[in-house]
Design an enzyme around this catalytic site. Sequence first.
Site, PDB file in Angstrom:
ATOM      1  N   ALA A 154     -65.642 -31.249  -7.492  1.00  0.00           N
ATOM      2  CA  ALA A 154     -66.150 -32.429  -8.186  1.00  0.00           C
ATOM      3  C   ALA A 154     -67.622 -32.693  -7.879  1.00  0.00           C
ATOM      4  O   ALA A 154     -68.426 -32.854  -8.801  1.00  0.00           O
ATOM      5  CB  ALA A 154     -65.306 -33.644  -7.813  1.00  0.00           C
ATOM      6  N   VAL A 200     -58.559 -35.387  -7.216  1.00  0.00           N
ATOM      7  CA  VAL A 200     -59.615 -34.524  -7.751  1.00  0.00           C
ATOM      8  C   VAL A 200     -60.196 -33.727  -6.593  1.00  0.00           C
ATOM      9  O   VAL A 200     -60.574 -34.307  -5.566  1.00  0.00           O
ATOM     10  CB  VAL A 200     -60.714 -35.390  -8.407  1.00  0.00           C
ATOM     11  CG1 VAL A 200     -61.867 -34.527  -8.886  1.00  0.00           C
ATOM     12  CG2 VAL A 200     -60.136 -36.205  -9.560  1.00  0.00           C
ATOM     13  N   CYS A 201     -60.258 -32.420  -6.742  1.00  0.00           N
ATOM     14  CA  CYS A 201     -60.806 -31.573  -5.671  1.00  0.00           C
ATOM     15  C   CYS A 201     -62.248 -31.985  -5.386  1.00  0.00           C
ATOM     16  O   CYS A 201     -63.123 -31.898  -6.251  1.00  0.00           O
ATOM     17  CB  CYS A 201     -60.757 -30.103  -6.072  1.00  0.00           C
ATOM     18  SG  CYS A 201     -61.605 -29.026  -4.881  1.00  0.00           S
ATOM     19  N   ILE A 202     -62.495 -32.410  -4.165  1.00  0.00           N
ATOM     20  CA  ILE A 202     -63.812 -32.977  -3.849  1.00  0.00           C
ATOM     21  C   ILE A 202     -64.924 -31.933  -3.928  1.00  0.00           C
ATOM     22  O   ILE A 202     -66.012 -32.216  -4.444  1.00  0.00           O
ATOM     23  CB  ILE A 202     -63.786 -33.700  -2.473  1.00  0.00           C
ATOM     24  CG1 ILE A 202     -65.110 -34.418  -2.218  1.00  0.00           C
ATOM     25  CG2 ILE A 202     -63.468 -32.734  -1.341  1.00  0.00           C
ATOM     26  CD1 ILE A 202     -65.059 -35.388  -1.056  1.00  0.00           C
TER      27      ILE A 202
END
Lengths: 132, 132, 120, 120, 93, 93
Positions: B82, B77-79
Site C-alpha cells: 500500500a 490492506v498489505c502495508i
Amino acid sequence: MIFSIVVQAPPIQCQGAETALRFARALLDAGHSIHRVFFYRDGVHNGSALTCLPQDEVSIPEQWQALAREHKLDLVVCIAAAVRRGLINEHEAGRYKKAHWNLAEQFELSGLGQLVEACIQSDRVVTFGGRS
Amino acid sequence: MIFSIVVQAPPIQCQGAETALRFARALLDAGHSIHRVFFYRDGVHNGSALTCLPQDEVSIPEQWQALAREHKLDLVVCIAAAVRRGLINEHEAGRYKKAHWNLAEQFELSGLGQLVEACIQSDRVVTFGGRS
Amino acid sequence: MSAEGILIMTRAAPYGSSAARDALDAALTCSVFEQPVTLLFLDDGVFQLLKGQSPTEISQKNLNAVQQSLPLYDIERLCVSRSSLDSRGLGTDDLILPVEVVGDAELPQLLSQHRHVLSI
Amino acid sequence: MSAEGILIMTRAAPYGSSAARDALDAALTCSVFEQPVTLLFLDDGVFQLLKGQSPTEISQKNLNAVQQSLPLYDIERLCVSRSSLDSRGLGTDDLILPVEVVGDAELPQLLSQHRHVLSI
Amino acid sequence: MILHTLNQAPANTACFQSALSAMDEQDSLLLIEDGVYWALPAYSDQLASIPGRVFALEADIRSRGVGNSTLECIDDSGFVQLCVSHHKVVSWF
Amino acid sequence: MILHTLNQAPANTACFQSALSAMDEQDSLLLIEDGVYWALPAYSDQLASIPGRVFALEADIRSRGVGNSTLECIDDSGFVQLCVSHHKVVSWF
C-alpha cells in the site's frame, strides 16, 4: 522532433512507467521536445503525492516531478480515469466533498482531449502500457 | 465454513474486485464466516477513500465498507504494497511526513503475516486476481 | 503517402478489464475534436462487439449501447481482424454493428494509413 | 491425505511486473510464521530463476540475491515446471538455485499435497 | 478435489493450458469473468479435453452475450457451494 | 516504416503473433521489458519469421540475464533514434 508520451502502466506493479521515464530522459538528452506526457488508465497512479518508499529507492512520481521541473514538462493526468481511481487534486476534493487529496505537484488533471491534442501537435506519440 | 478472500485486482481497471465482492456477499448469505479479506498488490486500491464516481455508480471501496460495517469484516490492506502505491493512513502519513492520507475507514494496514495467518485459520482461501 | 488521423487499437475482452470502455472513450473524444479516427479490434478485442451484452449483474455499463451511438459520432471506420474472428468462431452477424473485416495481409497498410496508432 | 502448508504459484516473468517479488515476499513471510511453504514456478515464472540478472539500470532490486537467501529461510521446496523450462529451451543449469523439476503429470498431486494454493 | 477458477479470455492460451495440466479428473474448472469466452462453440474441443467437470459463472456469461452454451451455469451461491464441496480453490489469472 | 515495441514475455503468444501479422518488411520490432525473453535461442525460429529488423533494449536484456543473444541491442538513445527514423510507433502490450 516533437514527441508525446502516453503512460498507461501504474508505477509499482508494471515496468512501463520506469521505461517511459528513461525514454523521456533520452528524448530530452537528444534535443527533442516533449509536448506532453499523458497518463491514462492505471497510469494515473504515476501522479500520486502519497507514494512512500524506503530511502534507498526513488519513487517514480518524484522522478516525473523532478524531470518536469527541470524541463517544464506538461504532465497531464486523465481526469475521468483519475477520479474513479481515487487520484484527486484540491479542487476535485472540494467538488466531491473529500477531506484529503493526493495529486502530486507538477501534475495536472485534464480531459482526454489533451491526449487528442497531443496527437495533433506531435510528430511521434509513444505509448507505454501495462497489461490489463 | 471459515473463508478468507485475497484480492489482488484493482477496483476500476479489472473485474476481480467486483467478483470478490459478490462472492463475499454470497458467502455471508450462505451462512459461512469470512475470517479476513486481504488486499495485496494493486488490490490495495480497493481501500481508497478518495474514489469519486458519478452518482449512478457505486464505488467498490464503499461497497467493501458497507459490507464490513454490516458483518464486522476484517479488511486488511498489505502495508508494504500500500505505502509503495500511495495508499496510506494517518499514522503512515505522519511517519512519511505527508500532509494527506487516503485509506478508507473499515480498512486497516497490516503486514503480509495477516495473509499467512488467514491461511492458517481458514478452511478455504479464495484469490481474485488482476492480470499483471 | 498521406497518413492521417488516429487509429485506436484494442485487443482486450470487455468487462474483465476496462480497456474496451477506455478505448471507446478515447475514440469518442477524437471525434469530438474532429479528428478522423479508426477503431481496430484485434484478438480478444473482437469480443467487445458481440451482440446481446447485459452487464447489469456485474455493475458495469452496457458497451453495446455506446457502440450503437458510434455512427452518430462520425466514427468513420470500425475494423475487425478476420483471423481474430475466425479463430473465435465468430462472424459479422454476431456483431452489434456493421464492420470492415480486415485480413492479416491488410493490417500493415491499415496501420500505415494513420498518422498515429494508440494501443488501449 | 494430509494436505499441509501453503503452495505459492507464480507464473509471471520478473521485472516486467512486480509479481516475482510479491510472490517471494509472501513465501518469506510464510517462513517467518513457520508455515511450510513451496514455491511453484510455471510458464514465464521460470524466468524468475534465471542466473545472471542485473536490474540496476532499470532501478529494481536483484531478485537473484533474495533467491539465494531462500535456503536460509527454510523455504523447503522450489518446484519448477518441466514443460515450462523445456518450451523456453532452459535447463536446471540456467537457474540460480537447485530446484525440483516437476512434470505436468505430477502437477495435480503437487497441488493436492498443500492445504492452500496462492497464485501471485 | 480442487476447484480451479480461470478468468482469462482465449488469447491467454498459456493460462488455460496450465490450468488444464494441473487438473485431474476429480477436479472442477469454473470459468469466471473473461474466462467465460471459453464456453463458445469454437472451443468445445479444448473444453472436452478437460479431465474434470466444467462450470461457468452465469452473471459473466449473460454480461458478455455468450449465448447458448452447453456448459453448466451457476450463480454466486453455486460458486460458494463448489468451494465447499472441493478441498481448495486454485485461481488462474 | 513503423517501429513496433513489444513488452510481453513468451507465454503471451497472441501479442507476439499479432505484432508479427501487423508488420511488413520495412518495419522494425523493438523488444522491451519482458519482451526481451523472445531473444532466447528457443525462439530463434519465431524471430526469423519477422519480416523486418529486430532490436532489443539493452537494459532489459542485461537486467534479466538473457545472455549471448544474436539480436542487435540498443540503449535508450538508440530507442529514440528508431522512433525518429520510423514514421510512427505502435506499442504491443
